[in-house]
Design an enzyme around this catalytic site. Structure first.
Site, PDB file in Angstrom:
ATOM      1  N   HIS A 127    -104.756  29.518 -41.771  1.00 53.22           N
ATOM      2  CA  HIS A 127    -106.291  29.882 -41.491  1.00 53.22           C
ATOM      3  C   HIS A 127    -106.981  28.800 -41.314  1.00 53.22           C
ATOM      4  CE1 HIS A 127    -110.225  31.613 -42.525  1.00 53.22           C
ATOM      5  NE2 HIS A 127    -109.680  33.040 -42.263  1.00 53.22           N
ATOM      6  N   ASP A 204    -102.961  27.952 -50.542  1.00 53.79           N
ATOM      7  CA  ASP A 204    -104.087  28.851 -50.211  1.00 53.79           C
ATOM      8  C   ASP A 204    -103.519  30.358 -50.574  1.00 53.79           C
ATOM      9  OD1 ASP A 204    -105.730  30.770 -48.953  1.00 53.79           O
ATOM     10  OD2 ASP A 204    -105.841  29.735 -47.177  1.00 53.79           O
ATOM     11  N   GLN A 207    -104.415  35.366 -49.440  1.00 56.46           N
ATOM     12  CA  GLN A 207    -103.561  36.552 -49.366  1.00 56.46           C
ATOM     13  C   GLN A 207    -102.697  37.025 -50.246  1.00 56.46           C
ATOM     14  OE1 GLN A 207    -104.816  38.959 -46.878  1.00 56.46           O
ATOM     15  NE2 GLN A 207    -105.992  37.517 -46.016  1.00 56.46           N
ATOM     16  N   LYS A 230    -111.360  39.750 -51.713  1.00 58.18           N
ATOM     17  CA  LYS A 230    -110.044  40.225 -51.462  1.00 58.18           C
ATOM     18  C   LYS A 230    -109.154  40.755 -52.463  1.00 58.18           C
ATOM     19  CE  LYS A 230    -109.514  36.906 -47.520  1.00 58.18           C
ATOM     20  NZ  LYS A 230    -109.830  37.482 -46.476  1.00 58.18           N
ATOM     21  N   CYS A 368    -108.924  34.348 -37.197  1.00 60.88           N
ATOM     22  CA  CYS A 368    -109.296  32.946 -37.591  1.00 60.88           C
ATOM     23  C   CYS A 368    -107.863  31.965 -37.813  1.00 60.88           C
ATOM     24  CB  CYS A 368    -109.809  32.944 -39.066  1.00 60.88           C
ATOM     25  SG  CYS A 368    -111.411  33.956 -38.954  1.00 60.88           S
TER      26      CYS A 368
HETATM   27  N1  C6P Z   1    -109.161  35.799 -44.300  1.00 59.01           N
HETATM   28  C1  C6P Z   1    -108.788  37.716 -42.930  1.00 59.01           C
HETATM   29  O1  C6P Z   1    -109.528  38.785 -42.045  1.00 59.01           O
HETATM   30  P1  C6P Z   1    -112.790  33.449 -47.378  1.00 59.01           P
HETATM   31  O2  C6P Z   1    -113.669  33.669 -45.822  1.00 59.01           O
HETATM   32  O3  C6P Z   1    -113.448  31.955 -47.859  1.00 59.01           O
HETATM   33  O4  C6P Z   1    -113.095  34.503 -48.514  1.00 59.01           O
HETATM   34  O5  C6P Z   1    -111.377  33.343 -47.148  1.00 59.01           O
HETATM   35  C2  C6P Z   1    -110.940  32.309 -46.154  1.00 59.01           C
HETATM   36  C3  C6P Z   1    -109.280  32.598 -45.909  1.00 59.01           C
HETATM   37  C4  C6P Z   1    -108.519  31.585 -46.077  1.00 59.01           C
HETATM   38  N2  C6P Z   1    -107.294  31.422 -46.179  1.00 59.01           N
HETATM   39  C5  C6P Z   1    -106.648  32.849 -45.785  1.00 59.01           C
HETATM   40  C6  C6P Z   1    -105.127  32.940 -45.661  1.00 59.01           C
HETATM   41  C7  C6P Z   1    -107.497  33.979 -45.512  1.00 59.01           C
HETATM   42  O6  C6P Z   1    -106.578  35.060 -45.189  1.00 59.01           O
HETATM   43  C8  C6P Z   1    -108.798  33.842 -45.428  1.00 59.01           C
HETATM   44  C9  C6P Z   1    -109.576  34.872 -44.849  1.00 59.01           C
HETATM   45  C10 C6P Z   1    -109.918  36.977 -43.783  1.00 59.01           C
HETATM   46  O7  C6P Z   1    -107.544  37.387 -42.549  1.00 59.01           O
HETATM   47  C11 C6P Z   1    -111.102  36.820 -43.090  1.00 59.01           C
HETATM   48  S1  C6P Z   1    -111.147  35.507 -41.843  1.00 59.01           S
END
Ligand code: C6P
Length: 410
Positions: A127, A204, A207, A230, A368
Site C-alpha cells: 500500500h 503491515d 488487512q 478495519k 492505493c
Molecule cells: N487500505 C483499502 O481500501 P489507514 O488509512 O492508515 O487506516 O491504512 C492504510 C493502509 C495501509 N496498509 C494496508 C495494507 C492497507 O490496506 C491500508 C488501508 C484501505 O484497501 C484504504 S486505502
C-alpha cells in the site's frame, strides 16, 4: 442459514445498525470491508458513553472523571496487547492508524539508524502507506529502497528476496495481507530470513489483523501495525506494536505534553514507554471504543469468523468465475476474503456506479497500490471484500447485479 452451519449471521447483523439502511431504494450490500468495516452498536455505544459519562483528559487530572477515563483508556491498551500477543502494554503505542504507525517508525527509527547506502526492502504488493514514508526517509538518509518482485498471480518471489538480503539490508517492511488482492504473504519466513542479517522487520497488519490470529512473539516481527477502523473499531485510532528494546532505542516521533519526564529550557528528558510516543492529548474516545471492536471479534472468535468468511470467499469465487470475461486477479489458495477482478472491456469505475445503483458497495480503482497495478498491467480492479456479517444471499445479489451491469456495459 442452512448453508452456514451454526454460524448465526443474522444475530451478528443485528448488532450493526447501518446494515438495515437502504441505498438507492435497495437493501445495502456492504462489500467494502477492506476499506473500512462497519461498527457494531457496542462500539457506537462506547463512544457515546464516554462523552456522556466520563469525558476527561487522561494521565493528568486527579478527579473521578479523569481516573475513569485513564483506567478505561489503559484497559484498551491491555486488550490490544492480548489481541496481538505482545508481552507488555509498554510495547503498544496508540496512533491515528496504520499510516501514522509506519510514518512513526520510518521517522523515529529510520532517521536515527539508517546510513548512506543502507538498504530498505519492501514488496511489490505494498500500500502507498508502506512505500512513501520509506521513499522519504531513504531520500533524506541516502539509503536505497529495494522491492521484492511478484509473479503474475501476485505471489512473492522469495528467491529474489533471498538474493537481495545482505549486510546492507537494515530494514524490511512487508504487508502481511495484500489489500488489493487479499493474498497472504509468508511473513514468518520473511522475518526469519531478514533476521539472519540482523535487519529489523515491520509487518503491515492493516488487512491481517482482522482475519488472522496474530501473535507478534510467534511471528517474531519487530513492529506490527494496524488500524482500528478495519477491525470493527472507530476511525482515527491505530496501533504500533514495537519490541521494547527497539522502542527504547528510538527517539520520540513528536514532542509535546505527556511524552516528557522533565522539561527545562536547556534540556528535556522523555517519558517511559509507551507514553514517550504519545505526545499531546490522544484520541481518548476512539481508543476506548477500539476495545469494543476487539471484544466483538473475540466474542465470536477470529477462527469462527474466518471460517464463515472462507465459505463466502469460496462461494463467491466459484460464482464470479462463471461470468464471461471476468478475471480474478490474485486467484491463489492462500488468501483472505477479498476478491479483486477485472472484466475485459469494462472500466471498474463504470461498474462501481452501476453496482451502487443496486445498493452494492464495492471498491474500485488502484486501491492505493499504484505500483502493483502498474506491475500487473491494469488500471485498477473491482474489489469485493467480506466481513463477519456478510451472507451468501448478498453474494447472490452481487452476482445478479454484475450480470445485469455487464449486459449494459458490453
Ligand atoms: N487500505 C483499502 O481500501 P489507514 O488509512 O492508515 O487506516 O491504512 C492504510 C493502509 C495501509 N496498509 C494496508 C495494507 C492497507 O490496506 C491500508 C488501508 C484501505 O484497501 C484504504 S486505502
Amino acid at each position: 442459514m442452512e448453508t452456514e452451519g451454526t454460524y448465526d449471521v443474522q444475530a451478528i447483523r443485528a448488532q450493526f445498525p447501518i446494515l438495515s439502511r437502504k441505498v438507492k431504494g435497495k437493501d445495502l450490500v456492504y462489500l467494502d470491508n477492506a476499506a473500512t468495516a462497519q461498527k457494531p452498536v457496542a462500539v457506537i455505544d462506547a463512544l457515546v458513553h464516554y462523552y456522556s459519562h466520563y469525558n476527561a483528559n487522561i494521565h493528568r487530572g486527579l478527579h473521578t472523571l479523569a481516573d475513569e477515563a485513564t483506567a478505561t483508556y489503559e484497559a484498551s491498551r491491555a486488550a490490544v496487547m492480548h489481541f496481538v500477543g505482545a508481552s507488555s502494554t509498554d510495547e503498544i503505542i496508540f496512533t491515528k492508524g496504520t499510516t501514522e504507525s509506519i510514518n512513526l517508525v520510518a521517522n523515529a527509527w529510520g532517521k536515527s539508524f539508517l546510513q548512506e547506502g543502507d538498504e530498505i526492502i519492501i514488496t511489490s504488493l505494498e500500500h502507498h502507506a508502506n512505500i512513501v514514508p520509506w521513499q522519504m526517509v531513504a531520500a533524506e538518509k541516502k539509503a536505497i529502497l529495494r522491492v521484492i518482485p511478484i509473479d503474475d498471480n501476485g505471489i512473492l518471489d522469495m528467491e529474489a528476496f533471498k538474493s537481495m538480503l545482505g549486510p546492507k539490508t537494515k530494514f524490511v517492511s512487508v504487508v502481511h495481507v495484500s489489500n488489493a488482492l487479499g493474498i497472504i504473504n509468508p511473513v514468518e519466513e520473511i522475518i526469519r530470513l531478514a533476521h539472519e542479517y540482523n535487519a529489523v522487520v515491520l509487518v503491515d497488519g492493516a488487512q491481517s489483523s482482522v482475519h488472522l490470529d496474530i501473535d507478534v512473539q510467534t511471528l517474531g516481527c519487530d513492529f506490527y501495525v494496524f488500524s482500528g477502523h478495519k477491525i470493527y473499531g472507530p476511525t482515527g485510532v491505530g496501533v504500533l506494536y514495537g519490541r521494547r528494546d527497539l522502542l527504547e532505542s528510538m527517539p520520540p516521533y513528536q514532542g509535546g505534553g505527556e511524552m516528557i519526564k522533565e522539561v527545562r529550557f536547556e534540556h528535556t528528558t522523555y517519558n517511559e514507554l509507551p507514553f514517550k510516543f504519545e505526545a499531546g492529548t490522544p484520541n481518548i474516545a476512539d481508543v476506548i471504543a477500539l476495545k469494543a471492536g476487539i471484544d466483538f471479534i473475540n466474542t465470536i472468535g477470529k477462527a469462527v469468523i474466518r471460517k464463515h468468511e472462507e465459505t463466502l470467499l469460496e462461494y463467491a469465487t466459484a460464482k464470479l468465475k462463471n461470468i464471461k470475461g471476468l478475471r480474478i486477479i490474485g486467484d491463489v489458495k492462500n488468501k483472505v476474503s477479498v476478491i479483486s477482478f477485472v472484466v475485459d472491456g469494462v472500466h471498474p469505475q463504470d461498474l462501481a456506479i452501476l453496482l451502487d445503483n443496486q445498493g452494492i458497495a464495492v471498491r474500485t480503482g488502484h486501491h492505493c497500490t499504484q505500483p502493483l497495478m502498474h506491475r500487473l498491467g491494469i488500471v485498477g480492479t473491482t474489489r469485493a471484500s467480506f466481513a463477519a456479517y456478510n451472507t451468501i444471499e448478498e453474494i447472490d445479489v452481487l452476482v445478479e447485479a454484475l450480470n445485469k451491469s455487464l449486459k449494459m456495459l458490453l
